[in-house]
Design a protein around this motif. Structure first.
Motif, PDB file in Angstrom:
ATOM      1  N   ARG A 107      38.134  48.965  44.502  1.00  0.00           N
ATOM      2  CA  ARG A 107      38.206  47.593  44.998  1.00  0.00           C
ATOM      3  C   ARG A 107      39.659  47.118  45.086  1.00  0.00           C
ATOM      4  O   ARG A 107      40.070  46.477  46.053  1.00  0.00           O
ATOM      5  N   ILE A 108      40.430  47.457  44.051  1.00  0.00           N
ATOM      6  CA  ILE A 108      41.847  47.076  44.052  1.00  0.00           C
ATOM      7  C   ILE A 108      42.577  47.757  45.202  1.00  0.00           C
ATOM      8  O   ILE A 108      43.397  47.145  45.909  1.00  0.00           O
ATOM      9  N   GLU A 112      44.568  46.042  48.397  1.00  0.00           N
ATOM     10  CA  GLU A 112      45.932  46.353  48.820  1.00  0.00           C
ATOM     11  C   GLU A 112      45.963  46.975  50.215  1.00  0.00           C
ATOM     12  O   GLU A 112      46.965  46.849  50.930  1.00  0.00           O
ATOM     13  N   ALA A 113      44.868  47.668  50.558  1.00  0.00           N
ATOM     14  CA  ALA A 113      44.870  48.367  51.847  1.00  0.00           C
ATOM     15  C   ALA A 113      44.593  47.435  53.017  1.00  0.00           C
ATOM     16  O   ALA A 113      45.069  47.686  54.134  1.00  0.00           O
ATOM     17  N   GLU A 114      43.846  46.379  52.798  1.00  0.00           N
ATOM     18  CA  GLU A 114      43.446  45.494  53.897  1.00  0.00           C
ATOM     19  C   GLU A 114      44.477  44.382  54.106  1.00  0.00           C
ATOM     20  O   GLU A 114      44.619  43.495  53.264  1.00  0.00           O
ATOM     21  N   GLU A 128      38.382  36.289  62.103  1.00  0.00           N
ATOM     22  CA  GLU A 128      37.918  37.620  61.687  1.00  0.00           C
ATOM     23  C   GLU A 128      38.534  38.076  60.367  1.00  0.00           C
ATOM     24  O   GLU A 128      38.052  39.027  59.751  1.00  0.00           O
ATOM     25  N   TYR A 129      39.572  37.384  59.884  1.00  0.00           N
ATOM     26  CA  TYR A 129      40.208  37.782  58.620  1.00  0.00           C
ATOM     27  C   TYR A 129      39.842  36.885  57.446  1.00  0.00           C
ATOM     28  O   TYR A 129      40.265  37.149  56.317  1.00  0.00           O
ATOM     29  N   ARG A 130      39.035  35.877  57.706  1.00  0.00           N
ATOM     30  CA  ARG A 130      38.598  35.020  56.600  1.00  0.00           C
ATOM     31  C   ARG A 130      37.666  35.779  55.648  1.00  0.00           C
ATOM     32  O   ARG A 130      37.714  35.585  54.429  1.00  0.00           O
ATOM     33  N   ALA A 131      36.835  36.645  56.196  1.00  0.00           N
ATOM     34  CA  ALA A 131      35.953  37.457  55.351  1.00  0.00           C
ATOM     35  C   ALA A 131      36.759  38.397  54.459  1.00  0.00           C
ATOM     36  O   ALA A 131      36.393  38.667  53.310  1.00  0.00           O
ATOM     37  N   VAL A 132      37.876  38.906  54.985  1.00  0.00           N
ATOM     38  CA  VAL A 132      38.754  39.778  54.178  1.00  0.00           C
ATOM     39  C   VAL A 132      39.306  39.004  52.992  1.00  0.00           C
ATOM     40  O   VAL A 132      39.314  39.497  51.853  1.00  0.00           O
ATOM     41  N   LEU A 133      39.733  37.778  53.243  1.00  0.00           N
ATOM     42  CA  LEU A 133      40.275  36.953  52.152  1.00  0.00           C
ATOM     43  C   LEU A 133      39.191  36.553  51.165  1.00  0.00           C
ATOM     44  O   LEU A 133      39.433  36.452  49.958  1.00  0.00           O
ATOM     45  N   GLN A 134      37.967  36.338  51.654  1.00  0.00           N
ATOM     46  CA  GLN A 134      36.859  36.017  50.747  1.00  0.00           C
ATOM     47  C   GLN A 134      36.562  37.187  49.814  1.00  0.00           C
ATOM     48  O   GLN A 134      36.289  36.999  48.623  1.00  0.00           O
ATOM     49  N   THR A 135      36.639  38.409  50.331  1.00  0.00           N
ATOM     50  CA  THR A 135      36.443  39.602  49.489  1.00  0.00           C
ATOM     51  C   THR A 135      37.524  39.691  48.419  1.00  0.00           C
ATOM     52  O   THR A 135      37.247  40.002  47.250  1.00  0.00           O
ATOM     53  N   THR A 217      49.587  42.972  47.432  1.00  0.00           N
ATOM     54  CA  THR A 217      49.918  43.940  46.381  1.00  0.00           C
ATOM     55  C   THR A 217      49.460  43.399  45.032  1.00  0.00           C
ATOM     56  O   THR A 217      49.742  42.244  44.698  1.00  0.00           O
ATOM     57  N   VAL A 218      48.734  44.222  44.292  1.00  0.00           N
ATOM     58  CA  VAL A 218      48.309  43.849  42.942  1.00  0.00           C
ATOM     59  C   VAL A 218      49.508  44.046  42.021  1.00  0.00           C
ATOM     60  O   VAL A 218      50.077  45.155  41.946  1.00  0.00           O
TER      61      VAL A 218
END
Length: 221
Positions: A107-108, A112-114, A128-135, A217-218
């Motif tokens: 998950r981490i 970092e990859a997305e 289309e990138y709001r779902a990425v931020l929600q994840t 980046t974590v």
């Protein structure tokens, strides 16, 4: 004559008394001898019974020792079984923890990859990138010890100063979106690299589209 008769009677009486006393003494001696001789028979009986008693005691002791030994082996087997169960449980727990850790690392890595991408000269979050931020927000909620850094980037068009400011606006835009989903701003850092870190080399629209982005980046786990 009379005197002689008296003497004779006395003599007979004396002999009778001696005989009677002798008989009584002999009878008493026989009785005592019988009494004296009787104990050896009892002793023999006791001596005969002692080995049997000792044998019974030995058998009883052997049985008791066998029972004690069986109880000891049973207890040792129980302890060994408990140890095996404990080790099995420990291995299962470790396997589960490793699985959870691997899943968490995936998950981490996904966080970092997305990256998220922007339109030219824009800093608002595309639908289309709001779902990425929600994840990403869900991961941060599940792991309060994780902190992230949002890195704003631009394509090569524009001055360095302008692109640094645009990259900062893009990073702040993503941070505000995460904060709106319940993530503390204290867990988020932002930085702008402007056009200094292009993902794609080139001077066309395809390369520029890949360079207008926010990277994640974590920074603490």
């Amino acid at each position: 004559m009379k005197r002689n008769l008296i003497i004779a009677v006395l003599v007979v009486f004396a002999f009778s008394s001696v005989f009677l006393l002798s008989s009584c003494a002999k009878k008493q001696v026989l009785t005592e001898e019988k009494q004296v001789k009787a104990p050896p028979e009892e002793v023999a009986k006791v001596e005969k019974e002692e080995p049997a008693a000792k044998a019974v005691t030995a058998v009883t002791a052997a049985k008791a020792a066998k029972v004690e030994e069986e109880a000891k082996r049973t207890e040792e087997a129980k302890i060994e079984k408990l140890k095996e169960l404990e080790m099995t449980k420990k291995r299962e727990t470790e396997a589960k923890m490793n699985e959870e850790k691997a899943w968490q690392e995936r998950r981490i890595a996904k966080v970092e990859a997305e990256s998220i991408y922007f339109d030219f000269d824009k800093s608002f979050i595309r639908l289309e990138y709001r779902a990425v931020l929600q994840t990403k927000a869900e991961l941060l909620k599940d792991n309060p010890n994780i902190y992230i850094r949002i890195e704003g980037n631009c394509d090569e068009r524009g001055t360095n100063e302008y692109n640094l400011a645009l990259g900062e606006r893009r990073a702040n835009s993503a941070m505000k979106f995460l904060v709106s989903l319940g993530i503390s701003p204290d867990r988020i850092e932002t930085i702008s690299y402007g056009e200094e870190r292009p993902l794609a080399l080139g001077h066309g629209g395809g390369a520029w589209a890949q360079n207008r982005r926010d990277d994640f980046t974590v920074i603490a786990k």
